[in-house]
Scaffold this motif. Structure first.
Motif, short mmCIF file in Angstrom:
data_model
loop_
_atom_site.label_atom_id
_atom_site.label_comp_id
_atom_site.label_asym_id
_atom_site.label_seq_id
_atom_site.Cartn_x
_atom_site.Cartn_y
_atom_site.Cartn_z
N GLN A 1 0.86 -1.09 0.06
CA GLN A 1 0.17 -0.07 -0.14
C GLN A 1 0.99 1.48 -0.29
OE1 GLN A 1 -2.12 1.02 3.71
NE2 GLN A 1 -4.05 1.40 2.37
N PRO A 2 0.78 2.09 -0.79
CA PRO A 2 1.72 3.43 -1.20
C PRO A 2 1.25 4.18 0.29
CG PRO A 2 0.48 3.05 -3.22
CD PRO A 2 -0.15 2.07 -2.14
N LEU A 3 2.34 4.78 0.66
CA LEU A 3 2.43 5.18 2.10
C LEU A 3 1.44 6.69 1.75
CD1 LEU A 3 3.84 6.17 4.81
CD2 LEU A 3 5.46 7.57 3.50
N THR A 4 1.55 7.11 0.88
CA THR A 4 0.62 8.45 0.64
C THR A 4 -0.69 8.06 0.57
OG1 THR A 4 1.18 8.39 -1.81
CG2 THR A 4 2.56 9.68 -0.35
N ASP A 5 -1.22 6.92 0.46
CA ASP A 5 -2.63 6.46 0.23
C ASP A 5 -3.09 6.30 1.66
OD1 ASP A 5 -2.65 6.60 -2.46
OD2 ASP A 5 -2.64 4.68 -3.06
N ILE A 6 -2.32 6.07 2.67
CA ILE A 6 -2.73 5.60 4.11
C ILE A 6 -3.66 6.43 4.48
CG2 ILE A 6 -2.12 5.02 6.25
CD1 ILE A 6 0.45 3.93 5.05
N HIS A 7 -3.66 7.81 4.62
CA HIS A 7 -4.46 8.77 5.35
C HIS A 7 -5.95 8.71 4.80
CE1 HIS A 7 -5.81 11.94 7.78
NE2 HIS A 7 -5.98 12.80 6.90
N LEU A 8 -5.98 8.89 3.67
CA LEU A 8 -7.33 9.15 2.95
C LEU A 8 -7.84 7.78 2.34
CD1 LEU A 8 -6.84 12.50 0.99
CD2 LEU A 8 -8.05 12.07 3.13
N ARG A 9 -7.25 7.14 1.95
CA ARG A 9 -7.73 5.61 1.12
C ARG A 9 -7.65 4.45 1.79
NH1 ARG A 9 -5.83 9.31 -2.61
NH2 ARG A 9 -7.37 9.73 -4.31
N SER A 10 -7.53 4.64 3.24
CA SER A 10 -7.21 3.29 4.03
C SER A 10 -8.07 3.27 5.18
CB SER A 10 -5.78 3.12 4.42
OG SER A 10 -5.44 1.88 5.20
N ASN A 11 -8.85 2.26 5.66
CA ASN A 11 -9.41 2.10 6.67
C ASN A 11 -9.56 0.45 6.90
OD1 ASN A 11 -11.17 2.24 8.78
ND2 ASN A 11 -12.87 2.42 7.65
#
Length: 800
Positions: A260-270
């Motif tokens: 999972q790309p680091l920059t996707d974690i905040h907005l696209r990860s739950n």
């Protein structure tokens, strides 16, 4: 030439003060909303991008198959990352994080404090993430076991202003008592990081982790070589699973591994096991759309009023054309005027945004700032907005005005034409469509939140306070502490549990007593003492509650909920009573016993998910929280007594408590923020729409002032004149209702699908919304209509 354009524009603005004020105020509100939303979106999209290798950093995640579907995990077992680094040259470096949300820390022999952001980390942490140290060496700070890095704020709490380097701290974490040495001071993580810490402990402190194949507890990150594509490495992971997991008796079965790309974690990860609370890209899009809608409403207002005022500019246009003005020059003049309007609106909007920012930060729980020096993109965006608003809002009126024929302008054909009326009708309708959609959506969001907060969860949520238990409180001391609390007549009952209501209730494996331990079911597990059901006022639907009189209840007794009954394959709750179940791990039976009772389903996780199968049993060493049910009338006195007795039982630990009701409501923080922000934007949308109605009513009455005078002379009453003027504004409201209702219904239905428990969408919501907006429009128009109807007809007809 441009000087003349600006001079004429300023004179026009001053001559038509009321219309200018309405236009500028509406545009200012819309632009202020856009400024706030831009800052919010810019901040949300900036998460983790400050890391030097951000584009090459990935988190290892996995999908675990189960009988109830697959579970996507943000956490991995400890051995995965080191083995991947060894096997795949595409991985440049790795690091692992392990979070303890309830660690006790303090100088040896002194008072201990809870740290909710203590992280264990590999010494390679600084090879992956960009973390700044105030003191210490990044190469050695976490190299040795029993090393700890503190933030400056944490260091001051324990050591004051003295140099903490080389000093020791006692830590009680994961059931271990540790003594660690401070090796460095770190600056706090930026606000736009998906994780934060108050202290960092060397992961080597926990010893050899290579055998923890079934414990999904670690956040694992890898840095790929810059020329490596993540999907090409992912394609090699099935071989990794086959080599290390499938035939490994200590592992927990086949899994799909992803990057999972680091920059996707905040907005696209739950995912399950997130290290912190993430944002939601859907809500970011929603807020952005609403802000743009508010700006569009303001632009529609401008276009509407400008086209409506075209008749008063017709003579001016005709004269300019007669003396030789070209269409191009007229377009430039009118677009200059609209851009000047937009520029003035922007200046006011910036002031509005400054004033509104503290409130917005409280609602959004952010620390946004308006800084044109360090945020040049904001400056460019605002300049672009001014030009875009000036051109888009003014282009249509400018084209219409510049196209007037000098020989026809005195006949007023455009103002009274069907084309002009249709455009104004369309724009007013669109304004009310957006306003009604926002109002109805706000009502439905708040209605769903109220439904969630008032839903019967299967236990009594009122008048319960939750204490965090001391780490060293054994069963004997706990019993003594409970009895001392119960001695206060205002405390009705006391019980202990391993968890508080949240989205992260632990999942464990349970089977039906079979010797084949691989045939186990995943169920939520709650460790309690024997008084939990009574304290929480839960209902036993079959069998009985735990009892002190039954000696085996502590060692072999289980309570399960109704969902667990179904999961175990029984048709009725009574059939599960007395059956054998086991709490198991791969190749290990941790506890074996019988089901003594079945509890009615209750919700201790957010209501976005349905009730899960759950098992409860006694485990004194896992109890972390104490639940007290008390008399609300004596709440303050009860808390004082509790604090006093807690201090006597745990003099070196700070008291930490929360109310159960607050804990449950906190599970819907993002939805609450959504409702609040929608409420504010709905107010602004209806405010702008009413500004448009006010402007159009003023202009309409100005055009029809002589008609009104003639009607009065012929005997028309004030009521009949007012009703006639109101007709043209009632139609767009009713049409807007017909358009907004199905759109809002569809959008909110999709949003409600996120919840396992949801309130129905009632038609009355849209009827009330229509009535509310219609009332506002009528009220806005009536004031001006009655004023016109009461005016002296002689004064209005004197010029004829």
């Amino acid at each position: 030439m441009w000087k003349n354009y600006l001079l004429i524009a300023s004179r026009t603005l001053w001559k038509n003060k009321v219309f200018s004020l309405i236009n500028i105020l509406g545009l200012s509100v819309g632009l202020a909303c856009c400024i706030l939303m831009f800052l919010f979106i810019q901040h949300e999209r900036s998460y983790d991008r400050f890391n030097h290798h951000a584009k090459d950093i990935y988190r290892i995640t996995s999908v675990m198959a189960g009988s109830n579907g697959s579970t996507h995990l943000a956490v991995t077992p400890a051995p995965w990352a080191p083995l991947m680094k060894k096997d795949y040259p595409e991985i440049k470096s790795y690091t692992r994080l392990l979070k303890d949300e309830k660690a006790l820390i303090g100088p040896p022999g002194e008072q201990q404090f809870f740290e909710t952001n203590l992280l264990y980390a590999d010494s390679t942490l600084f090879d992956v993430f960009t973390i700044s140290l105030e003191k210490g060496d990044v190469k050695q700070a976490l190299e040795r076991p029993n090393s700890i890095i503190l933030t400056s704020e944490t260091a001051k709490k324990y050591f004051g202003h003295t140099n903490p380097i080389g000093k020791t701290l006692s830590i009680n974490s994961f059931g271990r008592n540790l003594t660690v040495e401070v090796t460095a001071l770190a600056r706090p993580m930026p606000a736009n990081s998906h994780f934060a810490f108050s202290s960092l402990v060397s992961l080597a402190t926990l010893g050899d982790l290579s055998g923890l194949w079934s414990f999904h507890m670690f956040q694992s990150y890898v840095v790929l070589n810059s020329n490596t594509a993540a999907n090409s490495l992912e394609n090699k992971f099935p071989a990794f699973v086959k080599r290390y997991i499938l035939n490994n008796p200590s592992a927990d079965g086949k899994q799909d591994i992803h990057l999972q790309p680091l920059t996707d974690i905040h907005l696209r990860s739950n995912l399950v096991g997130e290290i912190g609370t993430n944002g939601n890209i859907t809500y970011v899009y929603a807020f952005a759309c609403v802000a743009l809608f508010v700006l569009l409403l303001a632009c529609f207002n401008f276009t509407n009023l400008s086209t409506a005022r075209s008749l008063t500019r017709a003579k001016e246009v005709g004269l300019r054309k007669v003396v030789g003005a070209e269409k191009r020059q007229l377009l430039q003049q009118f677009l200059t005027e609209t851009t000047l309007f937009a520029l003035l609106a922007l200046i006011i909007a910036i002031a509005m945004a400054y004033l509104a920012l503290p409130l917005f930060n409280r609602v959004a729980e952010r620390s946004l700032t308006i800084d044109f020096v360090h945020n040049p993109l904001l400056t460019f965006v605002l300049i672009g907005l001014v030009i875009a608003v000036g051109v888009l809002a003014g282009l249509y009126p400018a084209v219409i005005l510049s196209a007037f024929k000098p020989t026809e302008v005195l006949k007023g054909k455009f103002s009274n034409s069907r084309k002009g009326l249709s455009l104004r009708f369309l724009l007013v309708t669109v304004q009310f469509v957006v306003s009604m959609g926002l109002i109805a959506g706000t009502f439905l969001v708040n209605h769903q939140l109220n439904f969630l907060k008032s839903k019967n969860l299967g236990f009594d949520r009122e008048n319960v306070v939750i204490l965090t238990l001391p780490k060293d409180m054994d069963s004997t001391r706990l019993a003594t502490f409970k009895n001392s609390l119960l001695a206060d007549g205002s405390v009705y009952s006391v019980s202990a549990s391993s968890s508080i209501p949240s989205a992260n209730i632990p999942i464990n494996q349970v089977n039906d007593g079979s010797s084949n331990l691989s045939q186990a079911q995943s169920m939520q597990m709650l460790f309690t003492d024997l008084d939990f059901i009574r304290t929480m006022k839960m209902k036993i639907v079959a069998g009985r509650d735990f009892s002190e009189k039954m000696a085996l209840d502590k060692t072999e007794g289980f309570l399960i909920n109704e969902e667990a009954v179904k999961k175990l394959g029984y048709q009725k709750s009574e059939a599960a009573i007395g059956t054998t179940i086991q709490w198991v791990q791969p190749n290990t039976v941790l506890k074996k016993g019988k089901v003594v009772g079945v509890v009615q389903n209750f919700n201790i996780t957010p209501l976005k998910t349905a009730v899960q199968p759950l098992v409860m049993h006694y485990a004194a060493d896992r109890l972390q929280y104490l639940y007290l049910r008390f008399n609300q009338k004596n709440a303050d006195q009860v808390l004082k007594e509790v604090a006093k007795k807690f201090t006597s039982f745990a003099p070196k630990q700070s008291l930490e408590y929360t109310f159960l009701d607050d804990t449950l409501n906190a599970m819907y923080t993002s939805e609450t923020k959504l409702g609040v922000i929608f409420s504010y934007f709905s107010f602004l949308a209806i405010f702008i729409a009413c500004l448009g109605i006010l402007g159009l009513s003023l202009y309409t009455i100005q055009l029809r002032i002589k008609e009104i005078a003639i009607r009065k002379v012929l005997g028309a009453t004030v009521l009949s004149i007012t009703a006639e003027l109101l007709k043209q504004f009632i139609k767009p409201v009713l049409l807007a209702s017909l358009i907004a209702t199905p759109i809002t219904w569809y959008v909110m239905s999709k949003w409600l699908e996120e919840f396992a428990y949801r309130t129905p969408i009632l038609p009355s919501v849209f009827l009330v919304t229509t009535a509310f907006v219609l009332a506002l429009a009528v009220l806005t128009m009536t004031i001006q209509s009655v004023k016109a109807a009461l005016s002296n007809p002689v004064q209005n007809l004197r010029s004829e």
